[in-house]
Design a protein around this motif. Structure first.
Motif, PDB file in Angstrom:
ATOM      1  N   PHE A 186       0.816  -1.225   0.000  1.00  0.00           N
ATOM      2  CA  PHE A 186       0.000   0.000   0.000  1.00  0.00           C
ATOM      3  C   PHE A 186       0.846   1.270   0.000  1.00  0.00           C
ATOM      4  O   PHE A 186       0.369   2.337   0.377  1.00  0.00           O
ATOM      5  N   ARG A 187       2.068   1.147  -0.448  1.00  0.00           N
ATOM      6  CA  ARG A 187       2.989   2.297  -0.423  1.00  0.00           C
ATOM      7  C   ARG A 187       2.461   3.463  -1.235  1.00  0.00           C
ATOM      8  O   ARG A 187       2.662   4.635  -0.864  1.00  0.00           O
ATOM      9  N   THR A 188       1.768   3.187  -2.330  1.00  0.00           N
ATOM     10  CA  THR A 188       1.277   4.272  -3.196  1.00  0.00           C
ATOM     11  C   THR A 188      -0.248   4.327  -3.249  1.00  0.00           C
ATOM     12  O   THR A 188      -0.806   5.112  -4.013  1.00  0.00           O
ATOM     13  N   ARG A 189      -0.905   3.518  -2.468  1.00  0.00           N
ATOM     14  CA  ARG A 189      -2.376   3.500  -2.499  1.00  0.00           C
ATOM     15  C   ARG A 189      -2.924   4.750  -1.817  1.00  0.00           C
ATOM     16  O   ARG A 189      -2.361   5.250  -0.839  1.00  0.00           O
ATOM     17  N   ALA A 190      -4.041   5.258  -2.306  1.00  0.00           N
ATOM     18  CA  ALA A 190      -4.662   6.464  -1.749  1.00  0.00           C
ATOM     19  C   ALA A 190      -4.985   6.244  -0.274  1.00  0.00           C
ATOM     20  O   ALA A 190      -5.651   5.260   0.072  1.00  0.00           O
ATOM     21  N   PRO A 191      -4.517   7.125   0.615  1.00  0.00           N
ATOM     22  CA  PRO A 191      -4.735   6.925   2.054  1.00  0.00           C
ATOM     23  C   PRO A 191      -6.192   6.767   2.449  1.00  0.00           C
ATOM     24  O   PRO A 191      -6.521   5.987   3.343  1.00  0.00           O
ATOM     25  N   GLU A 192      -7.082   7.491   1.765  1.00  0.00           N
ATOM     26  CA  GLU A 192      -8.502   7.426   2.139  1.00  0.00           C
ATOM     27  C   GLU A 192      -9.120   6.056   1.835  1.00  0.00           C
ATOM     28  O   GLU A 192     -10.206   5.734   2.328  1.00  0.00           O
ATOM     29  N   SER A 193      -8.426   5.228   1.034  1.00  0.00           N
ATOM     30  CA  SER A 193      -8.959   3.904   0.705  1.00  0.00           C
ATOM     31  C   SER A 193      -8.456   2.805   1.632  1.00  0.00           C
ATOM     32  O   SER A 193      -8.923   1.664   1.548  1.00  0.00           O
ATOM     33  N   LEU A 194      -7.514   3.128   2.515  1.00  0.00           N
ATOM     34  CA  LEU A 194      -6.892   2.085   3.335  1.00  0.00           C
ATOM     35  C   LEU A 194      -7.863   1.463   4.342  1.00  0.00           C
ATOM     36  O   LEU A 194      -7.683   0.317   4.757  1.00  0.00           O
TER      37      LEU A 194
END
Length: 395
Positions: A186-194
């Motif tokens: 999740f290094r580049t995944r949008a934070p709001e989707s975590l």
């Protein structure tokens, strides 16, 4: 010929250890294998490696293993439970113990190995996190040799000068250690989707093939936080002398910077058999079955700082180390409970850090005095973490 005990033989580390051992039958002999509940996998390993002792942590699994293997010539003595694990380490003739049981469950058997003065290949970072001062003192008393198997700590070990064990940081010219991390899935995944992350997504590591618990720890970067604590304890480093660096390619496994400006790095393909082979045969080098590193295929090496908002577990681990005492044990226990709840869909991914933070506040740190005290703290922390999960929410 080294007699080898593999604690956690059916896990990813144990499987890699046995692959390396298989390549060198004149050097290594498997004496004892242990596992938790995977009877079929353990039976297959016993038939292939023919150990003298096999231990299952679960008594019901031990009985099933006994029925599968029988009691004929060549069948191992089957033991059960933590007492069986500790006895297999404490009473046998093996001189090399691979500590690869995941979590605090591996502490008692690891302690037995260091008290015996074995060469201990430490893949169970939780033992140092939970009871570091006690484990290191036991190793000094028993004359044990602690060799790190985590790729990062093994890389640091390889980059340190021979004088380090005698002279420490100041006398060896070491300025700091750079501990690399892949950044997980999740290094580049949008934070709001975590908050919507599933266990399956968290366990899909881009570079390493690992068990489910450690894969989730990599996704939250708690794994790197635990390794940060381990590095400080194992190498006698101040917290300020260790920095975590995200390196997505997982080719540079860690670096050591010296006061003259030199920076030494250990590079290799992301394959745990490399550090395992190094630790098994040190100071010699043996073939591990790992493909040579092709720098032209890698082409580029990238480095970046961790985002504290994306990876709050890393900051919690650093804070626990600075707090000292039993705080790292509380951190580890809370994380184990929270990760198990996430994997069973009882907790959201981002709530893992919330549970750990809440537990650290609920269970105050105390000076470490004994293994019994540490395990009692571990139990209190687990109860506090479960209570937090029971109260609610899926951030």
């Amino acid at each position: 010929m080294r007699e080898v005990i593999v604690l956690g033989a059916t896990g990813s580390i144990g499987t890699s250890v046995l692959d390396v051992v298989d390549r060198h039958p004149a050097r290594f002999r498997v004496h004892t294998l242990t596992a938790s509940r995977n009877v079929e996998a353990m039976a297959a390993l016993c038939r292939h490696h023919r150990p003298e002792v096999a231990v299952m942590a679960d008594p019901k699994a031990a009985r099933a293993l006994s029925r599968l293997l029988g009691d004929g010539p060549g069948a191992p003595a089957v033991r059960a439970g933590e007492a069986g694990l500790v006895a297999a380490v404490r009473d046998g003739p093996a001189d090399t113990v691979v500590s690869a049981i995941v979590g605090a469950a591996g502490l008692a058997s690891t302690m037995a190995a260091v008290e015996r003065g074995c060469r201990v290949l430490l893949a169970n970072k939780e033992s140092l996190v939970v009871a570091g001062p006690l484990l290191l003192e036991a190793a000094r008393r028993g004359g044990a040799e602690l060799l790190p198997v985590d790729s990062e700590h093994n890389a640091i070990y390889q980059c340190l000068p021979p004088s380090y064990g005698r002279d420490g940081v100041t006398g060896s010219g070491v300025r700091r250690v750079l501990l690399t991390a892949s950044g997980g899935p999740f290094r580049t995944r949008a934070p709001e989707s975590l908050s919507r992350v599933t266990p399956e997504e968290a366990c899909a590591h881009p570079n390493w093939d690992m068990g489910r618990k450690i894969s989730v720890d990599s996704a939250t970067m708690m794994n790197k936080g635990l390794e940060y604590i381990e590095a400080c304890l194992l190498f006698g480093l101040e917290p300020s002398a260790v920095e975590v660096v995200i390196h997505p390619q997982s080719v540079v496994h860690s670096l050591v910077e010296y006061v003259d400006g030199s920076v030494l790095a250990q590079l290799g393909n992301p394959d745990m058999r490399t550090p395992i082979a190094h630790a098994l045969a040190a100071p010699e080098r043996i073939a591990a079955g790992v493909a040579p590193l092709d720098l032209f295929a890698v082409a580029r090496l990238e480095f970046e700082r961790p985002d504290p908002a994306r990876f709050p577990c890393l900051g919690l681990a650093v804070a626990a180390l600075r707090e000292g005492g039993t705080a790292p044990a509380v951190l580890n226990a809370a994380n184990e409970v929270a990760v198990a709840a996430f994997l069973s869909h009882r907790l959201g991914f981002m709530a893992i850090a919330d549970v750990v933070e809440s537990t650290l506040a609920a269970v105050p740190s105390e000076p470490v005095t004994s293994l019994e005290q540490v395990m009692a703290t571990d139990a209190r922390a687990r109860c506090a973490a479960e209570a937090t999960i029971g109260r609610g929410g899926r951030r």
